[in-house]
Design a protein around this motif. Sequence first.
Motif, PDB file in Angstrom:
ATOM      1  N   ILE A 433       0.233  -9.952   4.322  1.00 43.40           N
ATOM      2  CA  ILE A 433      -0.684 -10.568   3.354  1.00 43.40           C
ATOM      3  C   ILE A 433      -1.992 -10.961   4.046  1.00 43.40           C
ATOM      4  O   ILE A 433      -3.091 -10.694   3.539  1.00 43.40           O
ATOM      5  CB  ILE A 433      -0.023 -11.782   2.689  1.00 43.40           C
ATOM      6  N   PHE A 434      -1.896 -11.567   5.230  1.00 39.90           N
ATOM      7  CA  PHE A 434      -3.102 -11.959   5.961  1.00 39.90           C
ATOM      8  C   PHE A 434      -3.945 -10.736   6.319  1.00 39.90           C
ATOM      9  O   PHE A 434      -5.180 -10.759   6.204  1.00 39.90           O
ATOM     10  CB  PHE A 434      -2.725 -12.729   7.222  1.00 39.90           C
ATOM     11  N   LEU A 435      -3.285  -9.654   6.756  1.00 41.54           N
ATOM     12  CA  LEU A 435      -4.041  -8.436   7.056  1.00 41.54           C
ATOM     13  C   LEU A 435      -4.707  -7.884   5.803  1.00 41.54           C
ATOM     14  O   LEU A 435      -5.860  -7.460   5.831  1.00 41.54           O
ATOM     15  CB  LEU A 435      -3.114  -7.371   7.643  1.00 41.54           C
ATOM     16  N   SER A 436      -3.969  -7.872   4.691  1.00 38.73           N
ATOM     17  CA  SER A 436      -4.517  -7.338   3.438  1.00 38.73           C
ATOM     18  C   SER A 436      -5.745  -8.117   3.002  1.00 38.73           C
ATOM     19  O   SER A 436      -6.675  -7.547   2.416  1.00 38.73           O
ATOM     20  CB  SER A 436      -3.451  -7.396   2.334  1.00 38.73           C
ATOM     21  N   CYS A 437      -5.755  -9.408   3.285  1.00 36.20           N
ATOM     22  CA  CYS A 437      -6.875 -10.260   2.869  1.00 36.20           C
ATOM     23  C   CYS A 437      -7.996 -10.294   3.900  1.00 36.20           C
ATOM     24  O   CYS A 437      -8.956 -11.058   3.741  1.00 36.20           O
ATOM     25  CB  CYS A 437      -6.369 -11.676   2.599  1.00 36.20           C
ATOM     26  N   GLY A 438      -7.876  -9.508   4.963  1.00 34.80           N
ATOM     27  CA  GLY A 438      -8.929  -9.451   5.973  1.00 34.80           C
ATOM     28  C   GLY A 438      -8.963 -10.646   6.900  1.00 34.80           C
ATOM     29  O   GLY A 438      -9.929 -10.818   7.651  1.00 34.80           O
ATOM     30  N   GLU A 537      -0.954   7.804  -4.132  1.00 37.67           N
ATOM     31  CA  GLU A 537      -0.082   7.708  -5.302  1.00 37.67           C
ATOM     32  C   GLU A 537       1.385   7.934  -4.942  1.00 37.67           C
ATOM     33  O   GLU A 537       2.273   7.533  -5.669  1.00 37.67           O
ATOM     34  CB  GLU A 537      -0.500   8.726  -6.372  1.00 37.67           C
ATOM     35  N   ASP A 538       1.642   8.605  -3.817  1.00 39.02           N
ATOM     36  CA  ASP A 538       3.002   8.984  -3.456  1.00 39.02           C
ATOM     37  C   ASP A 538       3.606   8.084  -2.395  1.00 39.02           C
ATOM     38  O   ASP A 538       4.716   8.316  -1.955  1.00 39.02           O
ATOM     39  CB  ASP A 538       3.024  10.428  -2.944  1.00 39.02           C
ATOM     40  N   SER A 539       2.865   7.088  -1.904  1.00 44.41           N
ATOM     41  CA  SER A 539       3.336   6.273  -0.798  1.00 44.41           C
ATOM     42  C   SER A 539       2.990   4.812  -1.059  1.00 44.41           C
ATOM     43  O   SER A 539       1.872   4.500  -1.439  1.00 44.41           O
ATOM     44  CB  SER A 539       2.688   6.738   0.504  1.00 44.41           C
ATOM     45  N   THR A 540       3.967   3.954  -0.903  1.00 44.61           N
ATOM     46  CA  THR A 540       3.739   2.527  -1.132  1.00 44.61           C
ATOM     47  C   THR A 540       4.309   1.739   0.035  1.00 44.61           C
ATOM     48  O   THR A 540       5.073   2.255   0.844  1.00 44.61           O
ATOM     49  CB  THR A 540       4.418   2.068  -2.442  1.00 44.61           C
ATOM     50  N   GLY A 541       3.963   0.459   0.087  1.00 41.05           N
ATOM     51  CA  GLY A 541       4.501  -0.410   1.118  1.00 41.05           C
ATOM     52  C   GLY A 541       3.480  -0.750   2.178  1.00 41.05           C
ATOM     53  O   GLY A 541       2.414  -0.140   2.290  1.00 41.05           O
ATOM     54  N   ALA A 542       3.838  -1.762   2.997  1.00 41.28           N
ATOM     55  CA  ALA A 542       2.911  -2.264   4.011  1.00 41.28           C
ATOM     56  C   ALA A 542       2.541  -1.189   5.016  1.00 41.28           C
ATOM     57  O   ALA A 542       1.370  -0.985   5.339  1.00 41.28           O
ATOM     58  CB  ALA A 542       3.538  -3.465   4.718  1.00 41.28           C
ATOM     59  N   ILE A 547      -1.222   2.788   7.408  1.00 36.07           N
ATOM     60  CA  ILE A 547      -1.436   4.158   7.893  1.00 36.07           C
ATOM     61  C   ILE A 547      -2.681   4.750   7.252  1.00 36.07           C
ATOM     62  O   ILE A 547      -3.527   5.372   7.912  1.00 36.07           O
ATOM     63  CB  ILE A 547      -0.198   5.025   7.605  1.00 36.07           C
ATOM     64  N   ARG A 548      -2.824   4.563   5.937  1.00 36.44           N
ATOM     65  CA  ARG A 548      -4.018   5.068   5.251  1.00 36.44           C
ATOM     66  C   ARG A 548      -5.278   4.390   5.770  1.00 36.44           C
ATOM     67  O   ARG A 548      -6.330   5.018   5.895  1.00 36.44           O
ATOM     68  CB  ARG A 548      -3.875   4.850   3.734  1.00 36.44           C
ATOM     69  N   CYS A 549      -5.158   3.098   6.069  1.00 34.27           N
ATOM     70  CA  CYS A 549      -6.322   2.365   6.574  1.00 34.27           C
ATOM     71  C   CYS A 549      -6.799   2.951   7.903  1.00 34.27           C
ATOM     72  O   CYS A 549      -7.981   3.273   8.073  1.00 34.27           O
ATOM     73  CB  CYS A 549      -5.960   0.890   6.747  1.00 34.27           C
ATOM     74  N   PHE A 550      -5.889   3.108   8.858  1.00 35.24           N
ATOM     75  CA  PHE A 550      -6.296   3.602  10.176  1.00 35.24           C
ATOM     76  C   PHE A 550      -6.712   5.069  10.121  1.00 35.24           C
ATOM     77  O   PHE A 550      -7.623   5.483  10.849  1.00 35.24           O
ATOM     78  CB  PHE A 550      -5.172   3.387  11.185  1.00 35.24           C
ATOM     79  N   SER A 551      -6.070   5.849   9.264  1.00 35.34           N
ATOM     80  CA  SER A 551      -6.505   7.232   9.091  1.00 35.34           C
ATOM     81  C   SER A 551      -7.923   7.276   8.540  1.00 35.34           C
ATOM     82  O   SER A 551      -8.761   8.070   8.995  1.00 35.34           O
ATOM     83  CB  SER A 551      -5.543   7.956   8.146  1.00 35.34           C
ATOM     84  N   GLY A 552      -8.202   6.434   7.556  1.00 38.54           N
ATOM     85  CA  GLY A 552      -9.540   6.380   6.994  1.00 38.54           C
ATOM     86  C   GLY A 552     -10.573   5.908   7.992  1.00 38.54           C
ATOM     87  O   GLY A 552     -11.710   6.402   8.031  1.00 38.54           O
ATOM     88  N   LEU A 553     -10.210   4.930   8.833  1.00 37.73           N
ATOM     89  CA  LEU A 553     -11.144   4.438   9.847  1.00 37.73           C
ATOM     90  C   LEU A 553     -11.470   5.532  10.864  1.00 37.73           C
ATOM     91  O   LEU A 553     -12.609   5.654  11.323  1.00 37.73           O
ATOM     92  CB  LEU A 553     -10.550   3.215  10.539  1.00 37.73           C
ATOM     93  N   ALA A 597      -7.736  -2.335 -11.324  1.00 38.40           N
ATOM     94  CA  ALA A 597      -7.356  -1.568 -10.129  1.00 38.40           C
ATOM     95  C   ALA A 597      -6.921  -2.515  -9.020  1.00 38.40           C
ATOM     96  O   ALA A 597      -7.550  -3.514  -8.742  1.00 38.40           O
ATOM     97  CB  ALA A 597      -8.533  -0.716  -9.662  1.00 38.40           C
ATOM     98  N   LYS A 598      -5.815  -2.168  -8.363  1.00 37.86           N
ATOM     99  CA  LYS A 598      -5.328  -2.998  -7.271  1.00 37.86           C
ATOM    100  C   LYS A 598      -6.014  -2.623  -5.966  1.00 37.86           C
ATOM    101  O   LYS A 598      -6.171  -1.458  -5.648  1.00 37.86           O
ATOM    102  CB  LYS A 598      -3.817  -2.842  -7.126  1.00 37.86           C
ATOM    103  N   GLN A 599      -6.406  -3.647  -5.224  1.00 32.55           N
ATOM    104  CA  GLN A 599      -7.018  -3.416  -3.932  1.00 32.55           C
ATOM    105  C   GLN A 599      -5.919  -3.310  -2.880  1.00 32.55           C
ATOM    106  O   GLN A 599      -4.912  -3.980  -2.952  1.00 32.55           O
ATOM    107  CB  GLN A 599      -7.950  -4.590  -3.585  1.00 32.55           C
ATOM    108  N   THR A 600      -6.082  -2.495  -1.873  1.00 28.24           N
ATOM    109  CA  THR A 600      -5.133  -2.403  -0.770  1.00 28.24           C
ATOM    110  C   THR A 600      -5.872  -2.612   0.530  1.00 28.24           C
ATOM    111  O   THR A 600      -7.104  -2.579   0.585  1.00 28.24           O
ATOM    112  CB  THR A 600      -4.439  -1.025  -0.733  1.00 28.24           C
ATOM    113  N   VAL A 601      -5.105  -2.812   1.616  1.00 28.70           N
ATOM    114  CA  VAL A 601      -5.716  -3.024   2.918  1.00 28.70           C
ATOM    115  C   VAL A 601      -6.480  -1.786   3.376  1.00 28.70           C
ATOM    116  O   VAL A 601      -7.325  -1.851   4.264  1.00 28.70           O
ATOM    117  CB  VAL A 601      -4.625  -3.407   3.950  1.00 28.70           C
TER     118      VAL A 601
END
Length: 776
Positions: A433-438, A537-542, A547-553, A597-601
């Motif tokens: 939660i803390f990571l998600s909130c920056g 859309e196919d992957s959920t969870g912390a 993983i998407r965050c670091f891939s995007g970075l 729309a839900k925001q994600t980390v």
Amino acid sequence: MDLAGRPMARTATREDRTASVPPLSAQLLPQVQSAAAAAGDALAAGKSVVISGAAGTGKSAVLARVLGQLSGEYSVLRLRGAASLSEKPFGGLFWLLSELPPETLSNPVYVLQFVRRVLEEKAAGGRLVLAIEHAEDLDSVSIAILLQLCRGGCAQMLATVRNVAACPEDFVHWWAGDPVHREDLIPLRPSGTRLLLEGMAGAPVSSRLLMEVQARSLGNPRLAALFFEEQLLARTVLKRRGIWVWTGSVSYAGTLAERVDSETGTLGSAERLAVETLALTGGLPLEVLLRLADPAAVERLEESALVEASGQPRALRLKDPLLAEAAAALVPHGRAAEIRARIASRSASREDIAAPSGAFGAAPGTGGREGQLLGLLPGEPRFMAVLRAARELAACGQWLEAIRSASMCLDTVLINPAAPGLQRSVLSELFHIFLSCGELRLAASLLEHTDSFLSGMEILGSNDLCEGMVQVLGGRADRALDYLQRALVQLDQEETPELAQLAATAAAYACVLLKDRRAGLDYLDVAAVAGKIRAAEDSTGAAADLIRCFSGLCAARGMAGDPDTVTVPSGGCASLPAESAGLQDQRSGRSCTSAGAKQTVARLPVLAAAALQGCSGAAEMLREEVRGCSGTAADMYLDLARGLLESDVPCMLSAAETATVLGHFLIAYEAAGGAARRAREQSDRQGLRAARRIENASYRMLLAANSVTDRLLELSEFERELALGAAAGRSSSHLGTALHLSPRTIDWHLGRIFQKLRVSGRAELRECLKTERQQT
């Protein structure tokens, strides 16, 4: 977990043990060094010193270090208490009083005079120090004489004590009332145990291995070293790519088996049966144990130091987790089956048996987590509602409210200790939660709380992984890579592909920041082997979010594992693929900014990085995405977007300042750098000074080599002398006189030096050096 007992593990020879690891006394732990230094200062000031702590915490090492550093003006008389002599009058001094006729021992005054005369002769004019080990085992008469010598100024005492309450009453009064310096050696926290293990092994250890050792030793340095040494000798821990990892197998042969024999070998058959029953079950309610073992034997065990009682109804378990598990592993199979049959025949239900404690005990499953929370935490329905609300608020971008709820949950868990597995689950949720909130500072603070648990605790699968993610999201890539490499090796050993994929992707981003493209691509290949990154859309969870965050970075800074999805224009900034950045493709016709729309980390850190890299349209998308979000991190992203779009220096400075508070040092550095460029273009001298101050401060946080202390070493001897003189408060005139230079020339040199060190002036240089010395 595999348990290797006597038959399964080879017994190391004496030569093996001597050559394997250095003795514990050679491992000068920080608390040993600190206690020894303070004790030496106290002796020099004329005070007596008492060093207290449980067996194995390093009292003898402190004593030896202090005595080894005493100068020639001291004369040392060494005494050692023994349980066999504690009931005999003058037992502690029998060797000194052996020349006296027996009838004179009834006259305390004569005995005191004789002892004083003998000790003064032995001291030969030097300052006499009475070095006493295990003072609690000296008889009361010997203690009275030694204390009188100290009170009379004839000697100083340097004593070690396991338990002050067990000492003679006169010693306790003296210890509490007279000007005596006291050093209490407490059990090591996990961070201290890590230093011990890495000093023994000569290489880094994974957090999983650390926590397994910590849970068994409860921070006792001797037990931690004993257990770790046995695993090294039995090769149940392995060195993979330069890092020691936990394999899940445990050996209790060698010295651990000898320890079990020494602790339980003198017990009668009835007491041994009770001990083995407690070891095999992990603990039992008292009334159940009394149905299985002799009540008189149980009572004798309660009077000893082997077992402890806790809870209501009263339950007994072996006090030492390492002894408990070793004893259980070493019970012969036939006898263990017999004890279990006795338990079954006496109709002891499963509910009667207490769950094993520590990291090696059974952790509660996630399916029944809410029910367990309801039974363990006061006001539980409200607690669960608050935790669930925090999770949902974080996902929807309501970060201000989410942080309030999550902080309330954290306080509740820390104040009301629950089962280790339960705490682990809740803390893992709060960390995400803390990571998600920056809130990187809060996430780092939560990790520090895990170090406060004496038995140690790992969250989200690996504390190394968690620490690495916090560091790399903040831009501190060199620190992050050290943690992530440890995590990767351990996760590979445990065959957890999703977490290994997360660690590899985070490590790839760390390499991107370190400008090591080849290593970054290698880590992305490792991540691809662990499992392809699926679409949002196919992957959920912390783990999937991160993983998407670091891939995007990685993509935002010009690197991605699949060259077909990322194009790198001549400007050097990658065009962001929708999937890797966790964003919706605007050309698809679906809006990524709708109110529901839900925001994600994954989203906002990637957009912020892309915007700071100058990616076209990223700043506009960042501003749209962050609208509707609340919280400090949302303010930072909004100020950053406005500053970039409108060339607004105050907005960019505000974003940089907020980023520093949150722990986003890379965003602070890049935002401050952008503000400095815009301020220079706009001839905004005040804004330029403020931007440089933040840019310099955040720059020093990014890499260990960026610290003022390290950069001082890069200066010439002349420049270093000037810098240190300026930091010490010397004026330019004073420095110029010593060097035969004018004050103006000195100021010119200092200006160039301050630029190299990335400080604004003398005051900041002095403050940086002071802070960095305190941190080391």
